[in-house]
Design a protein around this motif. Structure first.
Motif, short mmCIF file in Angstrom:
data_model
loop_
_atom_site.label_atom_id
_atom_site.label_comp_id
_atom_site.label_asym_id
_atom_site.label_seq_id
_atom_site.Cartn_x
_atom_site.Cartn_y
_atom_site.Cartn_z
N ILE A 202 0.84 -1.21 0.00
CA ILE A 202 0.00 0.00 0.00
C ILE A 202 0.87 1.25 0.00
N ILE A 203 1.98 1.21 0.73
CA ILE A 203 2.92 2.34 0.72
C ILE A 203 3.45 2.56 -0.69
N LYS A 204 3.81 1.47 -1.33
CA LYS A 204 4.36 1.55 -2.69
C LYS A 204 3.36 2.17 -3.66
N ASP A 205 2.08 1.85 -3.50
CA ASP A 205 1.05 2.37 -4.39
C ASP A 205 0.69 3.82 -4.07
N LEU A 206 0.45 4.14 -2.81
CA LEU A 206 0.01 5.49 -2.44
C LEU A 206 1.13 6.52 -2.39
N GLN A 207 2.36 6.07 -2.16
CA GLN A 207 3.51 6.97 -2.09
C GLN A 207 3.27 8.15 -1.15
N PRO A 208 2.91 7.89 0.10
CA PRO A 208 2.74 9.00 1.04
C PRO A 208 4.05 9.73 1.25
N GLN A 209 3.98 11.00 1.61
CA GLN A 209 5.20 11.75 1.87
C GLN A 209 5.90 11.22 3.12
N PHE A 210 5.12 10.87 4.13
CA PHE A 210 5.67 10.36 5.39
C PHE A 210 5.00 9.04 5.76
N GLY A 239 12.26 3.89 -1.17
CA GLY A 239 12.65 5.27 -1.45
C GLY A 239 12.52 6.22 -0.29
N TYR A 240 12.47 5.70 0.93
CA TYR A 240 12.28 6.53 2.12
C TYR A 240 13.52 6.51 3.01
N GLU A 241 13.78 7.66 3.65
CA GLU A 241 14.78 7.71 4.71
C GLU A 241 14.03 7.49 6.02
N VAL A 242 14.60 6.68 6.91
CA VAL A 242 13.85 6.28 8.11
C VAL A 242 14.68 6.50 9.38
N ASN A 243 14.01 6.94 10.43
CA ASN A 243 14.59 7.04 11.76
C ASN A 243 13.65 6.36 12.74
N VAL A 244 14.22 5.77 13.78
CA VAL A 244 13.40 4.99 14.71
C VAL A 244 13.92 5.15 16.13
N THR A 245 13.00 5.21 17.08
CA THR A 245 13.36 5.20 18.49
C THR A 245 12.13 4.83 19.29
N VAL A 246 12.29 4.73 20.61
CA VAL A 246 11.18 4.39 21.50
C VAL A 246 10.66 5.66 22.18
N LEU A 247 9.35 5.83 22.17
CA LEU A 247 8.70 6.94 22.85
C LEU A 247 7.87 6.42 24.02
N ASN A 248 7.84 7.19 25.09
CA ASN A 248 7.00 6.87 26.26
C ASN A 248 5.81 7.81 26.25
N SER A 249 4.61 7.26 26.19
CA SER A 249 3.41 8.09 26.09
C SER A 249 3.28 9.08 27.25
N ALA A 250 3.78 8.72 28.43
CA ALA A 250 3.67 9.61 29.59
C ALA A 250 4.42 10.92 29.39
N ASP A 251 5.40 10.94 28.49
CA ASP A 251 6.14 12.17 28.19
C ASP A 251 5.28 13.21 27.48
N TYR A 252 4.08 12.80 27.04
CA TYR A 252 3.21 13.68 26.26
C TYR A 252 1.83 13.81 26.90
N TYR A 253 1.83 13.83 28.24
CA TYR A 253 0.62 14.06 29.04
C TYR A 253 -0.37 12.90 29.03
N ILE A 262 8.66 3.69 17.48
CA ILE A 262 8.04 4.52 16.45
C ILE A 262 9.03 4.72 15.30
N PHE A 263 8.65 4.19 14.13
CA PHE A 263 9.40 4.42 12.90
C PHE A 263 8.79 5.65 12.21
N ILE A 264 9.62 6.61 11.82
CA ILE A 264 9.17 7.75 11.02
C ILE A 264 10.04 7.80 9.78
N ALA A 265 9.40 7.87 8.62
CA ALA A 265 10.14 7.85 7.35
C ALA A 265 9.54 8.87 6.39
#
Length: 415
Positions: A202-210, A239-253, A262-265
């Motif tokens: 689906i990523i390959k077809d839709l080609q989202p920016q992120f 075709g994406y550059e990717v960064n990944v790390t662990v987030l703790n939900s409590a850090d965001y209220y 969380i992978f963000i690409a």
């Protein structure tokens, strides 16, 4: 400390400053307002508040900016942290779009909506979650098996129709990861992993920016890190550059300690930003702050607040469980009692075992469970009570999703 010194609560300070309690917690986190911990709760001396007011006046009355605290990473992650505090309470409207695979009840969708994104479609197979999703959102939901070519096409066509020839800004998904195994030194995928490969299609077809991909923290240790490496490699191959790390939900209220990888690409040449924590551990929103008022609210099915009826013997057993411990030794992740003056332990629904209320001898209600996941009270869950709890336990906390979305928004704006 002099016993005659007047100590102010967080809510008292917020009223005097005419800001939200969240802002006060940020000031404490940043060290701009000094506080004392009394019974696990922050208290501020009046003299410290006056000092802060003088400091604010000296800086032309503007909110004092602070350097965000970067959490200790569980790996040597390459992460670009971004401060989102300036927009947290005053989200600006935008024209960015988002769609969600494996959307469940809509925790990720709600968070992106809170961040000003325009959600265009969701996809999931869970019937009761679909009922909840349609209750709370206006955009289309495609209900069915993502492995079906018909369902996959229907989702892709719906997204494209909603976008009206514009690019999709973000495609998110909390994909299953149990289908990875090893054959010698090579990672192989078994049939259970077809859902992950369908997401890639689906990523390959839709080609989202992120792309935003969410999963349990335990994925990092699967096959000694090789699964994480393969996922990054697969995303980069598209075709994406990717960064990944662990987030703790409590850090965001979110009033809950819930860690997720969380992978963000992106394919646009932007930096991938992960949101810096908004508050530190000592300032986390507590279980008490999140659900104390619901103790006085009568059972009401319309708002998902119906207490479980326990027998007297079970009530005694539940009351005797220490905070942070489980009723059963062999079920450490379920039937666990939430701490009262701290952020809750991870909220789960595990074969009927849910979290125990810290004050009353019972398990928490669906609405209390939703509060601890940061769902707003107007977000109503559908289906049987058991199915509602499964939906909430599986959800991405909306406030953490909001933080992720604001980080992506800043990445686009910094381009």
């Amino acid at each position: 400390m002099d016993i005659t010194t007047k100590m102010l609560r967080i809510e008292d300070v917020a009223k005097k400053l005419n800001v939200s309690q969240k802002s006060v917690r940020r000031y404490i986190h940043a060290g701009k307002i000094k506080s004392n911990k009394i019974g696990g709760v922050h208290r501020v001396e009046e003299s410290e508040l006056q000092y802060f007011l003088n400091l604010s006046i000296y800086e032309n009355g503007r909110e004092v900016k602070y350097e965000p605290v970067i959490p200790k990473s569980t790996k040597n992650d390459i992460v670009n942290w971004i401060d989102i505090s300036d927009e947290w309470e005053n989200v600006k409207s935008n024209n960015f779009t988002s769609a969600d695979l494996f959307c469940g009840a809509g925790g990720m969708a709600k968070g992106f909506e809170m961040a000003g994104f325009n959600q265009v479609a969701g996809l999931d197979w869970f019937k009761e979650a679909g009922m909840t999703y349609r209750q709370n959102f206006q955009h289309p939901l495609i209900e069915g098996d993502i492995t079906s070519s018909e369902i996959k096409k229907k989702f892709i066509d719906t997204v494209k129709k909603q976008l009206k020839r514009k690019d999709l800004t973000v495609l998110s998904g909390g994909f299953p990861c149990q289908g990875f195994s090893m054959s010698g030194s090579r990672i192989v995928e078994d049939p259970r992993n077809s859902l992950y490969k369908d997401m890639l299609d689906i990523i390959k077809d839709l080609q989202p920016q992120f792309i935003v991909a969410e999963n349990v923290k335990g994925l990092r240790s699967m096959l000694k890190g090789k699964v994480e490496d393969k996922i990054k490699k697969d995303i980069r191959a598209l075709g994406y550059e990717v960064n990944v790390t662990v987030l703790n939900s409590a850090d965001y209220y979110v009033p809950q300690k819930r860690e997720r990888i969380i992978f963000i690409a992106n394919r646009t040449g932007n930096k991938n930003f992960h949101p810096s924590p908004l508050i530190e551990e000592g300032s986390y929103v507590t279980t008490k702050e999140a659900i104390e008022d619901l103790i006085k609210v009568k059972d009401n099915k319309e708002i998902n607040h119906v207490r479980t009826k326990h027998k007297d013997e079970m009530k005694k057993r539940l009351a005797a469980v220490p905070e942070g411990k489980s009723l059963y030794d062999n079920y450490s992740d379920s039937w666990k009692k939430c701490p009262w003056n701290e952020a809750s332990c991870t909220i789960k629904e595990n074969h009927g075992g849910v979290n125990i209320h810290p004050i009353e001898p019972r398990v928490i209600t669906v609405r209390e469970m939703a509060r601890l996941q940061s769902f707003p009270d107007e977000f109503i869950f559908k289906g049987s009570k058991a199915k509602q709890m499964v939906q909430i336990g599986n959800a991405v906390p909306p406030l953490m999703a909001k933080a992720i979305a604001l980080g992506i928004k800043k990445a686009i704006e910094k381009k």
